[in-house]
Design a protein around this motif. Structure first.
Motif, PDB file in Angstrom:
ATOM      1  N   ILE A 116      -0.732  -5.080   5.715  1.00 37.77           N
ATOM      2  CA  ILE A 116      -0.910  -4.741   4.292  1.00 37.77           C
ATOM      3  C   ILE A 116      -2.371  -4.415   3.985  1.00 37.77           C
ATOM      4  O   ILE A 116      -2.677  -3.306   3.534  1.00 37.77           O
ATOM      5  N   PRO A 117      -3.326  -5.326   4.218  1.00 34.47           N
ATOM      6  CA  PRO A 117      -4.722  -4.955   3.956  1.00 34.47           C
ATOM      7  C   PRO A 117      -5.265  -3.936   4.958  1.00 34.47           C
ATOM      8  O   PRO A 117      -6.135  -3.131   4.617  1.00 34.47           O
ATOM      9  N   ALA A 118      -4.747  -3.962   6.205  1.00 37.64           N
ATOM     10  CA  ALA A 118      -5.268  -3.052   7.228  1.00 37.64           C
ATOM     11  C   ALA A 118      -4.994  -1.597   6.864  1.00 37.64           C
ATOM     12  O   ALA A 118      -5.824  -0.719   7.128  1.00 37.64           O
ATOM     13  N   ARG A 119      -3.840  -1.302   6.276  1.00 35.01           N
ATOM     14  CA  ARG A 119      -3.535   0.085   5.917  1.00 35.01           C
ATOM     15  C   ARG A 119      -4.483   0.596   4.829  1.00 35.01           C
ATOM     16  O   ARG A 119      -4.860   1.776   4.826  1.00 35.01           O
ATOM     17  N   ILE A 120      -4.879  -0.295   3.912  1.00 27.10           N
ATOM     18  CA  ILE A 120      -5.861   0.099   2.906  1.00 27.10           C
ATOM     19  C   ILE A 120      -7.207   0.381   3.570  1.00 27.10           C
ATOM     20  O   ILE A 120      -7.858   1.400   3.305  1.00 27.10           O
ATOM     21  N   LEU A 121      -7.633  -0.532   4.450  1.00 25.11           N
ATOM     22  CA  LEU A 121      -8.922  -0.385   5.132  1.00 25.11           C
ATOM     23  C   LEU A 121      -8.955   0.867   6.006  1.00 25.11           C
ATOM     24  O   LEU A 121      -9.914   1.649   5.968  1.00 25.11           O
ATOM     25  N   ILE A 122      -7.907   1.076   6.796  1.00 19.49           N
ATOM     26  CA  ILE A 122      -7.864   2.234   7.688  1.00 19.49           C
ATOM     27  C   ILE A 122      -7.833   3.533   6.881  1.00 19.49           C
ATOM     28  O   ILE A 122      -8.436   4.539   7.268  1.00 19.49           O
ATOM     29  N   GLY A 123      -7.143   3.521   5.740  1.00 19.23           N
ATOM     30  CA  GLY A 123      -7.135   4.704   4.884  1.00 19.23           C
ATOM     31  C   GLY A 123      -8.535   5.084   4.434  1.00 19.23           C
ATOM     32  O   GLY A 123      -8.896   6.269   4.389  1.00 19.23           O
ATOM     33  N   MET A 124      -9.350   4.075   4.097  1.00 24.03           N
ATOM     34  CA  MET A 124     -10.731   4.339   3.695  1.00 24.03           C
ATOM     35  C   MET A 124     -11.559   4.843   4.874  1.00 24.03           C
ATOM     36  O   MET A 124     -12.347   5.791   4.750  1.00 24.03           O
ATOM     37  N   LEU A 125     -11.363   4.226   6.048  1.00 19.32           N
ATOM     38  CA  LEU A 125     -12.141   4.616   7.221  1.00 19.32           C
ATOM     39  C   LEU A 125     -11.826   6.040   7.662  1.00 19.32           C
ATOM     40  O   LEU A 125     -12.730   6.804   8.018  1.00 19.32           O
ATOM     41  N   VAL A 126     -10.552   6.407   7.632  1.00 13.58           N
ATOM     42  CA  VAL A 126     -10.188   7.736   8.129  1.00 13.58           C
ATOM     43  C   VAL A 126     -10.727   8.822   7.208  1.00 13.58           C
ATOM     44  O   VAL A 126     -11.122   9.896   7.665  1.00 13.58           O
ATOM     45  N   ASP A 127     -10.777   8.551   5.907  1.00 12.79           N
ATOM     46  CA  ASP A 127     -11.336   9.535   4.985  1.00 12.79           C
ATOM     47  C   ASP A 127     -12.827   9.721   5.212  1.00 12.79           C
ATOM     48  O   ASP A 127     -13.378  10.796   4.958  1.00 12.79           O
ATOM     49  N   ASN A 128     -13.506   8.678   5.668  1.00 11.31           N
ATOM     50  CA  ASN A 128     -14.954   8.745   5.851  1.00 11.31           C
ATOM     51  C   ASN A 128     -15.375   9.113   7.268  1.00 11.31           C
ATOM     52  O   ASN A 128     -16.353   9.832   7.465  1.00 11.31           O
ATOM     53  N   LEU A 129     -14.650   8.613   8.278  1.00  9.47           N
ATOM     54  CA  LEU A 129     -15.068   8.805   9.668  1.00  9.47           C
ATOM     55  C   LEU A 129     -14.274   9.886  10.399  1.00  9.47           C
ATOM     56  O   LEU A 129     -14.715  10.382  11.437  1.00  9.47           O
ATOM     57  N   GLY A 130     -13.097  10.214   9.889  1.00  8.02           N
ATOM     58  CA  GLY A 130     -12.271  11.217  10.546  1.00  8.02           C
ATOM     59  C   GLY A 130     -11.196  10.601  11.421  1.00  8.02           C
ATOM     60  O   GLY A 130     -11.371   9.519  11.989  1.00  8.02           O
ATOM     61  N   PRO A 131     -10.038  11.263  11.564  1.00  7.37           N
ATOM     62  CA  PRO A 131      -8.899  10.720  12.315  1.00  7.37           C
ATOM     63  C   PRO A 131      -9.184  10.493  13.796  1.00  7.37           C
ATOM     64  O   PRO A 131      -8.695   9.527  14.383  1.00  7.37           O
ATOM     65  N   ARG A 132      -9.942  11.387  14.414  1.00 10.62           N
ATOM     66  CA  ARG A 132     -10.166  11.293  15.871  1.00 10.62           C
ATOM     67  C   ARG A 132     -10.789   9.963  16.248  1.00 10.62           C
ATOM     68  O   ARG A 132     -10.303   9.258  17.150  1.00 10.62           O
ATOM     69  N   LYS A 133     -11.848   9.597  15.583  1.00  6.49           N
ATOM     70  CA  LYS A 133     -12.537   8.343  15.894  1.00  6.49           C
ATOM     71  C   LYS A 133     -11.691   7.133  15.514  1.00  6.49           C
ATOM     72  O   LYS A 133     -11.597   6.159  16.269  1.00  6.49           O
ATOM     73  N   VAL A 134     -11.083   7.189  14.326  1.00  3.61           N
ATOM     74  CA  VAL A 134     -10.388   6.002  13.811  1.00  3.61           C
ATOM     75  C   VAL A 134      -9.127   5.696  14.613  1.00  3.61           C
ATOM     76  O   VAL A 134      -8.871   4.540  14.962  1.00  3.61           O
ATOM     77  N   ARG A 146      -9.409  15.004  -0.312  1.00  2.00           N
ATOM     78  CA  ARG A 146     -10.402  14.109   0.266  1.00  2.00           C
ATOM     79  C   ARG A 146      -9.976  12.640   0.229  1.00  2.00           C
ATOM     80  O   ARG A 146     -10.602  11.791   0.850  1.00  2.00           O
ATOM     81  N   LEU A 147      -8.899  12.338  -0.506  1.00  2.00           N
ATOM     82  CA  LEU A 147      -8.424  10.961  -0.625  1.00  2.00           C
ATOM     83  C   LEU A 147      -7.121  10.727   0.139  1.00  2.00           C
ATOM     84  O   LEU A 147      -6.488   9.680  -0.020  1.00  2.00           O
ATOM     85  N   THR A 148      -6.733  11.692   0.974  1.00  2.00           N
ATOM     86  CA  THR A 148      -5.419  11.614   1.619  1.00  2.00           C
ATOM     87  C   THR A 148      -5.235  10.320   2.409  1.00  2.00           C
ATOM     88  O   THR A 148      -4.173   9.688   2.353  1.00  2.00           O
ATOM     89  N   GLY A 149      -6.260   9.912   3.162  1.00  2.00           N
ATOM     90  CA  GLY A 149      -6.136   8.685   3.937  1.00  2.00           C
ATOM     91  C   GLY A 149      -5.909   7.468   3.063  1.00  2.00           C
ATOM     92  O   GLY A 149      -5.083   6.608   3.363  1.00  2.00           O
ATOM     93  N   GLN A 150      -6.623   7.394   1.950  1.00  2.00           N
ATOM     94  CA  GLN A 150      -6.470   6.249   1.057  1.00  2.00           C
ATOM     95  C   GLN A 150      -5.125   6.254   0.348  1.00  2.00           C
ATOM     96  O   GLN A 150      -4.504   5.202   0.167  1.00  2.00           O
ATOM     97  N   VAL A 151      -4.662   7.437  -0.063  1.00  2.00           N
ATOM     98  CA  VAL A 151      -3.343   7.533  -0.693  1.00  2.00           C
ATOM     99  C   VAL A 151      -2.262   7.141   0.314  1.00  2.00           C
ATOM    100  O   VAL A 151      -1.333   6.384  -0.001  1.00  2.00           O
ATOM    101  N   ALA A 152      -2.384   7.637   1.547  1.00  2.00           N
ATOM    102  CA  ALA A 152      -1.430   7.283   2.595  1.00  2.00           C
ATOM    103  C   ALA A 152      -1.480   5.790   2.895  1.00  2.00           C
ATOM    104  O   ALA A 152      -0.437   5.152   3.104  1.00  2.00           O
ATOM    105  N   GLY A 153      -2.681   5.230   2.922  1.00  2.00           N
ATOM    106  CA  GLY A 153      -2.818   3.805   3.201  1.00  2.00           C
ATOM    107  C   GLY A 153      -2.189   2.943   2.136  1.00  2.00           C
ATOM    108  O   GLY A 153      -1.517   1.949   2.432  1.00  2.00           O
ATOM    109  N   MET A 154      -2.397   3.315   0.878  1.00  2.00           N
ATOM    110  CA  MET A 154      -1.833   2.515  -0.210  1.00  2.00           C
ATOM    111  C   MET A 154      -0.314   2.610  -0.235  1.00  2.00           C
ATOM    112  O   MET A 154       0.384   1.606  -0.410  1.00  2.00           O
ATOM    113  N   ALA A 155       0.216   3.825  -0.040  1.00  2.00           N
ATOM    114  CA  ALA A 155       1.669   3.978   0.018  1.00  2.00           C
ATOM    115  C   ALA A 155       2.247   3.182   1.191  1.00  2.00           C
ATOM    116  O   ALA A 155       3.264   2.494   1.057  1.00  2.00           O
ATOM    117  N   GLY A 156       1.582   3.268   2.352  1.00  2.00           N
ATOM    118  CA  GLY A 156       2.043   2.514   3.513  1.00  2.00           C
ATOM    119  C   GLY A 156       2.013   1.020   3.273  1.00  2.00           C
ATOM    120  O   GLY A 156       2.926   0.290   3.684  1.00  2.00           O
TER     121      GLY A 156
END
Length: 489
Positions: free
Chosen positions: A65-83, A416-426
């Protein structure tokens, strides 16, 4: 990005990204649920009680639950490849630690940490949205989600045989450890072969990190409200582990965990204010606004679809066993058929959303989910088994299609918020799993199905009244300060 037709049997360009992404998600789910088919061997070796087994199952989803929120923020900032590479490496390490555990406490800690791998899902959502145009996005996201989800079913089909092949009391350790090694190895493959965007494209990042951006005063308050269920779900998990239920955590530790969750909630609310307090001082330019109600409705839709799937998959084998008195093997197979529909349901839901509209597709899937669960609530031992299974499959198709429709819509909210929106929905999907399992512990299975059906009807009404079809264009601010209009249809 200018390819005019969807090509699946290829390993070039955006299709290569799709295949590499769903395989990463497949491995994530393989690792996340590698314990379930081997639980009998684990229970026997550690002499686990029913309460301890239930604790491991609950801990497996708690961190997600919290990890999906955190990962959503990280992917928007760092990019999918690294995360995603990082998620796979860490999950592989946690998996090896679980395989080497020699006490229940070590099993519990490492299983809790393995909930982190469930957050990998949101990374691919952002990645695929960078490579596919909106007219193909639903189908691509559906393939990613549906084929990746099959990793859980694949674990059940293969890991018991793999443990048997290794042999002995330690066979389960070798089978679990193998999935960890696969995750670590694939992280290198993913890092070397994936690009965040097509050549020449811009990867848009949030203006500020730590919380999702909102663009109006009303959206600010709605965002606060939509954060509350995430913390309530964590509190429910603590309560279930506490002395009044499973008794795996003493009273002092329970109150300490409640305090920690409260601190996390206060910190999150402060961060939301720091990121969005400016909306009370000056209005956001019209071109940069987006309606947060879209995010809220997608959250609730995913709660009704994926959240119900998490709960139903966990209880369906026992339900068939008790209702129809079939063999345990057959009950397991019939229960597993619900998740098996991911292979066609999610891509199908995404494809229909691409062709006929996001809102209409979500409404149709919510209606199908409501009808399916309400009818399942009427099943009893007098029903022919084949008819009961057919009804379960009918419901499952709409559940999986609903998941596909949600993630066909997520990337179209705000690029630009796709990762966070996906994380919150997840995260709301996991919230649904916790809440519906709690309902199951309080009522009969028949009433459990009815409750989910009524919930889906309520979401159908909300979507019908409040959801908007995505605009044909969205805007993003370029690094040099200029505004770029992006076609989304």
């Amino acid at each position: 990005m200018n390819e005019q037709r969807f090509r699946f049997f290829s390993f070039e360009g955006k299709t290569r990204i799709l295949h590499l992404s769903w395989m990463a998600f497949f491995i994530s789910f393989l690792v996340w649920f590698n314990h379930a088919p081997l639980m009998a061997a684990i229970r026997e070796q550690f002499s686990l009680s029913d309460a301890e087994v239930n604790t491991l199952l609950l801990l497996n989803v708690a961190l997600t639950i919290p990890a999906r929120i955190l990962i959503g923020m990280l992917v928007d900032n760092l990019g999918p490849r690294k995360v995603y590479s990082l998620v796979l490496v860490l999950s592989g390490i946690f998996c090896l630690a679980f395989a080497l555990a020699d006490s229940f406490e070590q099993l519990a800690i490492t299983r809790f940490l393995l909930g982190f791998v469930g957050a990998g899902f949101v990374v691919g959502i952002r990645l695929i949205s960078e490579w596919y145009p909106a007219r193909e996005l639903g189908l691509a996201e559906g393939i990613y989600g549906g084929w990746g989800n099959f990793g859980a079913a694949f674990a059940g089909l293969t890991l018991p045989a793999l443990a048997l092949a290794f042999g002995g009391d330690e066979g389960w350790r070798c089978a679990v450890g193998t999935t960890g090694v696969i995750a670590i190895a694939y992280s290198a493959v993913f890092y070397l072969m994936v690009r965040d965007t097509p050549k020449g494209s811009t990867y848009f990042k949030p203006k500020k990190g730590g919380a999702m951006e909102v663009t109006s005063k009303g959206d600010f308050y709605l965002y606060l409200i939509m954060n509350l269920p995430l913390f309530i779900a964590l509190a429910l998990i603590v309560w279930k582990l506490g002395p009044t239920k499973l008794g795996m955590v003493n009273e002092t530790t329970t109150y300490m965990l409640y305090g920690l969750i409260t601190i996390m909630m206060v910190f999150q609310f402060i961060r939301i204010w720091q990121v969005n307090g400016h909306v009370f001082r000056q209005p956001v330019p019209e071109f940069d606004r987006y309606p947060f109600k879209q995010v809220a409705l997608l959250n609730l839709t995913y709660m009704a679809s994926f959240g119900s799937e998490l709960a139903v998959v966990s209880m369906l084998p026992l339900y068939f066993l008790d209702t129809f008195e079939v063999s345990p093997v057959l009950a397991g197979m019939l229960g597993g058929s619900f998740a098996l529909m991911n292979l066609i349901g999610r891509p199908g839901g995404g494809y229909v959303a691409d062709r006929f509209g996001r809102k209409l597709t979500i409404m149709l899937t919510m209606a199908g989910i409501a009808i399916g669960y309400l009818v399942m609530g009427q099943i009893n031992s007098s029903w022919p088994l084949a008819l009961a299974v057919l009804m379960v499959l009918f419901c499952s198709v709409f559940v999986q299609a609903g998941c596909g429709a949600v993630y066909a819509s997520v990337p179209l909210v705000k690029r630009r918020l796709t990762g966070q929106v996906a994380g919150m929905a997840g995260a709301y999907g996991n919230v649904g799993g916790v809440v519906f399992l709690l309902v199951l512990s309080l009522v009969s299975p028949a009433m459990f199905f009815v409750v989910i059906g009524v919930f889906a009807l309520a979401i159908l009404a909300l979507v019908g009244v409040f959801m908007d079809e995505p605009d044909p264009q969205t805007s993003e601010v370029m690094p040099d300060g200029s505004v770029r209009m992006i076609e989304v249809s």
